[in-house]
Design an enzyme around this catalytic site. Structure first.
Site, mmCIF file in Angstrom:
data_model
loop_
_atom_site.group_PDB
_atom_site.id
_atom_site.type_symbol
_atom_site.label_atom_id
_atom_site.label_comp_id
_atom_site.label_asym_id
_atom_site.label_seq_id
_atom_site.Cartn_x
_atom_site.Cartn_y
_atom_site.Cartn_z
ATOM 1 N N GLY A 14 0.827 -1.192 0.000
ATOM 2 C CA GLY A 14 0.000 0.000 0.000
ATOM 3 C C GLY A 14 0.866 1.247 0.000
ATOM 4 O O GLY A 14 1.900 1.297 0.667
ATOM 5 N N GLY A 71 -0.739 4.515 0.278
ATOM 6 C CA GLY A 71 -1.636 5.606 0.626
ATOM 7 C C GLY A 71 -0.942 6.554 1.585
ATOM 8 O O GLY A 71 0.291 6.656 1.606
ATOM 9 N N GLY A 112 1.211 4.164 4.276
ATOM 10 C CA GLY A 112 2.286 3.437 3.621
ATOM 11 C C GLY A 112 3.207 4.345 2.839
ATOM 12 O O GLY A 112 4.437 4.168 2.839
ATOM 13 N N ASN A 171 -6.215 -1.001 11.452
ATOM 14 C CA ASN A 171 -7.086 -0.640 12.564
ATOM 15 C C ASN A 171 -7.747 -1.868 13.161
ATOM 16 O O ASN A 171 -8.035 -2.843 12.473
ATOM 17 C CB ASN A 171 -8.150 0.349 12.100
ATOM 18 C CG ASN A 171 -7.562 1.712 11.779
ATOM 19 O OD1 ASN A 171 -6.553 2.112 12.353
ATOM 20 N ND2 ASN A 171 -8.176 2.434 10.862
ATOM 21 N N LYS A 202 -4.682 1.849 21.202
ATOM 22 C CA LYS A 202 -4.950 2.498 19.911
ATOM 23 C C LYS A 202 -6.388 2.205 19.474
ATOM 24 O O LYS A 202 -7.093 3.093 18.959
ATOM 25 C CB LYS A 202 -3.952 1.998 18.860
ATOM 26 C CG LYS A 202 -4.200 2.496 17.429
ATOM 27 C CD LYS A 202 -3.806 3.944 17.247
ATOM 28 C CE LYS A 202 -4.056 4.435 15.821
ATOM 29 N NZ LYS A 202 -3.172 3.837 14.812
ATOM 30 N N GLU A 257 -14.440 0.809 7.557
ATOM 31 C CA GLU A 257 -14.034 -0.355 8.351
ATOM 32 C C GLU A 257 -15.020 -0.604 9.495
ATOM 33 O O GLU A 257 -14.633 -0.745 10.656
ATOM 34 C CB GLU A 257 -12.622 -0.134 8.888
ATOM 35 C CG GLU A 257 -11.574 0.004 7.800
ATOM 36 C CD GLU A 257 -10.194 0.297 8.336
ATOM 37 O OE1 GLU A 257 -9.256 -0.414 7.971
ATOM 38 O OE2 GLU A 257 -10.059 1.254 9.124
#
Length: 304
Positions: free
Chosen positions: A7, A9, A12, A102, A185, A268
């Site tokens: 990735g 984005g 990344g 996540n 987190k 998500e």
């Protein structure tokens, strides 16, 4: 180390760029559209310090070959099943896989596919997004990377990872308690995502609304209760700081899930909120506020 960033984005792209700039052997695994974009324009970082550009090493799933020492996963959690197929040719006997995703569900998923010994813990803290032309926009100076063995045994393999990562231009934290970091987190991002998506606003707007603080506190308490029942051993000083961060009317905050929702993107929902409800049910807990959030998110996904 030979490092594959799955990735390119905001996450990344940023951390991969910093590793490449530090002289690491970094390759980005990307889809066709992003491949063409990066081939044409390079990987552009727009940071508070200015604009930077580099020409990254790129590959696609169809041409991925050879074992990598470290594979860092930076895609959205709902893309994980396809990504596991994509990275399989790059996973060798000594490969370590570090997901920066996540939630927590992905850990078991990756362990089942590639083996427990290959998966290590990782998370990042950064305020970044992609611009209209694919540039990585770092909105604040925050750029932290946490990693460590899931069982706390940071052996020679992890020491090698740390040696590679700590030389980059980011703050690194080689943790011997990464599981607690991951739980915390999740507590932060799920509370933030839940309250913003349900109320359709940022935390400053929510806290100005009648009942807004009670909603925030109720969601935070439900989520903390769920993760504590499911394995997290609360660190009161840390959880107090998380709540204080969220409950600050002077600083408007939104989650990436809320930003995706407002733009009509996939979200998500299952990984950030749905998995909490599964764990609540498994532990005999009733969570009416989380249930309301999840219904809200499912309706949004139906309407897409």
């Amino acid at each position: 180390m030979r490092i594959l960033i799955a990735g390119a984005g905001a996450t990344g792209g940023y951390f991969g760029a910093r590793l490449a700039q530090a002289g690491q052997d970094v390759t980005f695994l990307v889809r066709e559209k992003r491949y063409q974009q990066l081939q044409t324009h390079g990987l552009v970082l727009q940071t508070p310090q200015g604009r930077e550009q580099l020409q990254p090493q790129l590959t696609q799933a169809s041409t991925l070959a050879g074992d990598y020492d470290l594979i860092i996963l930076t895609v959205k959690s709902f893309a994980l099943d396809q990504l596991m197929d994509d990275i399989a040719p790059a996973v060798g006997p000594e490969t370590l896989i570090m997901p920066i995703l996540n939630g927590m569900r992905h850990i078991a998923t990756l362990q089942q596919r590639f083996g427990e010994e290959k998966v290590i813990g990782g998370l990042c803290k950064i305020n970044a997004t992609l611009g209209d032309n694919g540039e990585v926009i770092q909105m604040t100076a925050l750029h932290q990377l946490y990693y460590g063995a899931l069982d706390g045994n940071n052996d020679a393999r992890l020491q090698r990872v740390d040696a590679a990562l700590r030389d980059s231009q980011v703050e690194t934290f080689f943790s011997d308690n990464i599981m607690d970091e991951l739980w915390e987190k999740w507590l932060l991002l799920s509370t933030l995502g839940a309250v913003c998506c349900l109320a359709r606003g940022d935390t400053q707007q929510i806290l100005k609304a009648d009942g807004g603080e009670a909603l925030l506190q109720g969601l935070f308490t439900e989520i903390l209760t769920v993760i504590s029942a499911d394995g997290y051993q609360p660190r009161p000083a840390v959880t107090a700081r998380i709540y204080e961060l969220l409950n600050n009317p002077a600083t408007p905050m939104t989650s990436s899930m809320y930003r995706d929702l407002t733009q009509g993107f996939d979200i998500e929902a299952d990984q950030v909120i749905g998995d909490l409800l599964l764990r609540a049910k498994r532990n005999g807990l009733v969570t009416p506020l989380l249930n309301a959030v999840y219904v809200n998110l499912q309706v949004y996904l139906q309407q897409r």
